[in-house]
Scaffold this motif. Structure first.
Motif, mmCIF file in Angstrom:
data_model
loop_
_atom_site.group_PDB
_atom_site.id
_atom_site.type_symbol
_atom_site.label_atom_id
_atom_site.label_comp_id
_atom_site.label_asym_id
_atom_site.label_seq_id
_atom_site.Cartn_x
_atom_site.Cartn_y
_atom_site.Cartn_z
ATOM 1 N N TYR A 156 0.848 -1.184 0.000
ATOM 2 C CA TYR A 156 0.000 0.000 0.000
ATOM 3 C C TYR A 156 0.885 1.236 0.000
ATOM 4 O O TYR A 156 2.069 1.168 0.318
ATOM 5 N N TYR B 243 -3.601 4.222 -0.464
ATOM 6 C CA TYR B 243 -3.911 3.543 -1.723
ATOM 7 C C TYR B 243 -3.446 2.094 -1.605
ATOM 8 O O TYR B 243 -2.279 1.839 -1.328
ATOM 9 N N TYR B 244 -4.362 1.177 -1.812
ATOM 10 C CA TYR B 244 -4.019 -0.239 -1.796
ATOM 11 C C TYR B 244 -3.579 -0.676 -3.190
ATOM 12 O O TYR B 244 -3.735 0.062 -4.157
ATOM 13 N N LYS B 245 -3.014 -1.861 -3.289
ATOM 14 C CA LYS B 245 -2.416 -2.344 -4.536
ATOM 15 C C LYS B 245 -3.374 -2.250 -5.713
ATOM 16 O O LYS B 245 -2.964 -1.926 -6.819
#
Length: 80
Positions: A55, A65-67
């Protein structure tokens, strides 16, 4: 015989994403990527990696922000 097994997180690595702008607040150079592997362990000994958590966090607006939410610019900065 008793077996102790499970999963456990490994050591987290942080990497600044220089030159990448935050999609939310448009500030450049405020994103930091965090990568943490997850291991399967037996008797508290890690045997093999089962996945990785990635992240990015903006230090200006505090947005995470996640993957799955990474932009192309963020993916390129992590691959270098």
């Amino acid at each position: 015989m008793i077996l102790f097994f499970g999963t456990r997180s490994g050591k987290q690595v942080s990497k600044p994403m220089n030159g990448v702008s935050c999609p939310h607040c448009s500030q450049t150079g405020t994103l930091t990527a965090h990568v943490q592997p997850n291991y399967f362990h037996l008797f508290w000994i890690p045997l093999f990696k089962i996945g990785t958590s990635r992240y990015a966090e903006c230090s200006h607006c505090k947005r995470v922000y996640y993957k799955e939410e990474f932009s192309d610019e963020m993916e390129r900065a992590l691959s270098i």
